[in-house]
Design a protein around this motif. Structure first.
Motif, PDB file in Angstrom:
ATOM      1  N   MET A   8       0.823  -1.208   0.000  1.00 11.96           N
ATOM      2  CA  MET A   8       0.000   0.000   0.000  1.00 11.96           C
ATOM      3  C   MET A   8       0.858   1.259   0.000  1.00 11.96           C
ATOM      4  O   MET A   8       0.448   2.289  -0.504  1.00 11.96           O
ATOM      5  CB  MET A   8      -0.942   0.024   1.213  1.00 11.96           C
ATOM      6  CG  MET A   8      -2.167  -0.832   1.054  1.00 11.96           C
ATOM      7  SD  MET A   8      -3.138  -0.434  -0.405  1.00 11.96           S
ATOM      8  CE  MET A   8      -3.764   1.166   0.024  1.00 11.96           C
ATOM      9  N   PHE A  12       0.278   4.052  -2.681  1.00 18.46           N
ATOM     10  CA  PHE A  12       0.004   5.414  -2.225  1.00 18.46           C
ATOM     11  C   PHE A  12       0.924   6.412  -2.927  1.00 18.46           C
ATOM     12  O   PHE A  12       0.479   7.452  -3.413  1.00 18.46           O
ATOM     13  CB  PHE A  12       0.168   5.505  -0.710  1.00 18.46           C
ATOM     14  CG  PHE A  12       0.024   6.894  -0.173  1.00 18.46           C
ATOM     15  CD1 PHE A  12      -1.232   7.468  -0.041  1.00 18.46           C
ATOM     16  CD2 PHE A  12       1.131   7.633   0.192  1.00 18.46           C
ATOM     17  CE1 PHE A  12      -1.372   8.754   0.450  1.00 18.46           C
ATOM     18  CE2 PHE A  12       1.004   8.915   0.677  1.00 18.46           C
ATOM     19  CZ  PHE A  12      -0.258   9.477   0.814  1.00 18.46           C
ATOM     20  N   ARG A  46      -7.140   3.135 -10.043  1.00 19.98           N
ATOM     21  CA  ARG A  46      -6.837   3.304  -8.622  1.00 19.98           C
ATOM     22  C   ARG A  46      -7.972   2.780  -7.752  1.00 19.98           C
ATOM     23  O   ARG A  46      -7.763   2.113  -6.757  1.00 19.98           O
ATOM     24  CB  ARG A  46      -6.582   4.784  -8.328  1.00 19.98           C
ATOM     25  CG  ARG A  46      -6.228   5.047  -6.883  1.00 19.98           C
ATOM     26  CD  ARG A  46      -6.901   6.353  -6.457  1.00 19.98           C
ATOM     27  NE  ARG A  46      -6.852   6.529  -5.053  1.00 19.98           N
ATOM     28  CZ  ARG A  46      -7.844   6.238  -4.218  1.00 19.98           C
ATOM     29  NH1 ARG A  46      -8.954   5.716  -4.662  1.00 19.98           N
ATOM     30  NH2 ARG A  46      -7.747   6.437  -2.935  1.00 19.98           N
ATOM     31  N   SER A  47      -9.192   3.071  -8.169  1.00 23.80           N
ATOM     32  CA  SER A  47     -10.351   2.611  -7.410  1.00 23.80           C
ATOM     33  C   SER A  47     -10.484   1.097  -7.477  1.00 23.80           C
ATOM     34  O   SER A  47     -10.825   0.447  -6.483  1.00 23.80           O
ATOM     35  CB  SER A  47     -11.623   3.271  -7.943  1.00 23.80           C
ATOM     36  OG  SER A  47     -11.551   4.662  -7.760  1.00 23.80           O
ATOM     37  N   TRP A  50      -8.024  -0.648  -5.209  1.00 25.91           N
ATOM     38  CA  TRP A  50      -8.337  -0.523  -3.782  1.00 25.91           C
ATOM     39  C   TRP A  50      -9.024  -1.781  -3.249  1.00 25.91           C
ATOM     40  O   TRP A  50      -8.705  -2.252  -2.162  1.00 25.91           O
ATOM     41  CB  TRP A  50      -9.248   0.694  -3.562  1.00 25.91           C
ATOM     42  CG  TRP A  50      -9.723   0.841  -2.162  1.00 25.91           C
ATOM     43  CD1 TRP A  50      -9.100   1.514  -1.162  1.00 25.91           C
ATOM     44  CD2 TRP A  50     -10.905   0.285  -1.588  1.00 25.91           C
ATOM     45  NE1 TRP A  50      -9.829   1.419  -0.007  1.00 25.91           N
ATOM     46  CE2 TRP A  50     -10.936   0.661  -0.244  1.00 25.91           C
ATOM     47  CE3 TRP A  50     -11.939  -0.498  -2.088  1.00 25.91           C
ATOM     48  CZ2 TRP A  50     -11.966   0.297   0.606  1.00 25.91           C
ATOM     49  CZ3 TRP A  50     -12.957  -0.864  -1.239  1.00 25.91           C
ATOM     50  CH2 TRP A  50     -12.968  -0.469   0.089  1.00 25.91           C
ATOM     51  N   TYR A  51      -9.950  -2.346  -4.023  1.00 21.14           N
ATOM     52  CA  TYR A  51     -10.750  -3.470  -3.522  1.00 21.14           C
ATOM     53  C   TYR A  51      -9.915  -4.696  -3.163  1.00 21.14           C
ATOM     54  O   TYR A  51     -10.003  -5.199  -2.048  1.00 21.14           O
ATOM     55  CB  TYR A  51     -11.854  -3.829  -4.519  1.00 21.14           C
ATOM     56  CG  TYR A  51     -12.764  -4.904  -3.998  1.00 21.14           C
ATOM     57  CD1 TYR A  51     -13.797  -4.583  -3.137  1.00 21.14           C
ATOM     58  CD2 TYR A  51     -12.568  -6.231  -4.324  1.00 21.14           C
ATOM     59  CE1 TYR A  51     -14.629  -5.561  -2.620  1.00 21.14           C
ATOM     60  CE2 TYR A  51     -13.386  -7.225  -3.809  1.00 21.14           C
ATOM     61  CZ  TYR A  51     -14.419  -6.879  -2.970  1.00 21.14           C
ATOM     62  OH  TYR A  51     -15.217  -7.853  -2.451  1.00 21.14           O
ATOM     63  N   ASN A  54      -7.663  -4.058   0.020  1.00 26.14           N
ATOM     64  CA  ASN A  54      -8.340  -3.935   1.314  1.00 26.14           C
ATOM     65  C   ASN A  54      -9.214  -5.135   1.649  1.00 26.14           C
ATOM     66  O   ASN A  54      -9.516  -5.365   2.807  1.00 26.14           O
ATOM     67  CB  ASN A  54      -9.164  -2.649   1.347  1.00 26.14           C
ATOM     68  CG  ASN A  54      -8.281  -1.446   1.428  1.00 26.14           C
ATOM     69  OD1 ASN A  54      -7.595  -1.241   2.419  1.00 26.14           O
ATOM     70  ND2 ASN A  54      -8.252  -0.661   0.369  1.00 26.14           N
ATOM     71  N   GLU A  66     -12.715   5.841   4.437  1.00 21.94           N
ATOM     72  CA  GLU A  66     -12.367   4.993   3.286  1.00 21.94           C
ATOM     73  C   GLU A  66     -13.424   5.080   2.195  1.00 21.94           C
ATOM     74  O   GLU A  66     -13.106   5.199   1.015  1.00 21.94           O
ATOM     75  CB  GLU A  66     -12.223   3.529   3.710  1.00 21.94           C
ATOM     76  CG  GLU A  66     -10.965   3.200   4.460  1.00 21.94           C
ATOM     77  CD  GLU A  66     -10.952   1.757   4.901  1.00 21.94           C
ATOM     78  OE1 GLU A  66      -9.856   1.168   4.870  1.00 21.94           O
ATOM     79  OE2 GLU A  66     -11.999   1.204   5.269  1.00 21.94           O
ATOM     80  N   ASP A  69     -13.401   8.624   0.581  1.00 21.62           N
ATOM     81  CA  ASP A  69     -12.218   8.781  -0.271  1.00 21.62           C
ATOM     82  C   ASP A  69     -12.363   8.007  -1.577  1.00 21.62           C
ATOM     83  O   ASP A  69     -12.115   8.536  -2.651  1.00 21.62           O
ATOM     84  CB  ASP A  69     -10.979   8.304   0.471  1.00 21.62           C
ATOM     85  CG  ASP A  69      -9.745   8.334  -0.403  1.00 21.62           C
ATOM     86  OD1 ASP A  69      -9.407   9.417  -0.899  1.00 21.62           O
ATOM     87  OD2 ASP A  69      -9.123   7.273  -0.592  1.00 21.62           O
ATOM     88  N   THR A  70     -12.805   6.774  -1.493  1.00 15.80           N
ATOM     89  CA  THR A  70     -12.928   5.947  -2.695  1.00 15.80           C
ATOM     90  C   THR A  70     -14.017   6.462  -3.617  1.00 15.80           C
ATOM     91  O   THR A  70     -13.818   6.538  -4.834  1.00 15.80           O
ATOM     92  CB  THR A  70     -13.209   4.477  -2.295  1.00 15.80           C
ATOM     93  OG1 THR A  70     -12.128   4.025  -1.463  1.00 15.80           O
ATOM     94  CG2 THR A  70     -13.284   3.599  -3.510  1.00 15.80           C
TER      95      THR A  70
END
Length: 75
Positions: A8, A12, A46-47, A50-51, A54, A66, A69-70
């Motif tokens: 991450m 980031f 990017r979105s 994320w899945y 996390n 979270e 932000d997403t």
């Protein structure tokens, strides 16, 4: 900077650099349309990244920051 060895941390930093590189030409008014067109897939990727990172299994796994932000960056 302690988060860098973690995956991450790299994600980031990549997202930060990508958004800063995209913001700079928009602020100065340089070729906005191509920047917007490049920013859309960048933000979607990017979105989507994320899945799996996390791995939420239930709504309770997600915090309000979270989700905000997403959703905000994904729109």
């Amino acid at each position: 900077m302690e988060f860098l060895p973690h995956r991450m941390g790299g994600a980031f930093l990549l997202a930060t650099v990508g958004f800063l590189v995209g913001i700079a030409p928009v602020l100065v008014g340089y070729r906005r349309r191509p920047v917007y067109l490049a920013g859309i897939p960048f933000t979607v990727a990017r979105s989507l990244f994320w899945y799996p990172v996390n791995e939420p299994t239930a709504v309770d796994d997600l915090s309000v920051p979270e989700v905000v932000d997403t959703v905000a960056l994904g729109c």
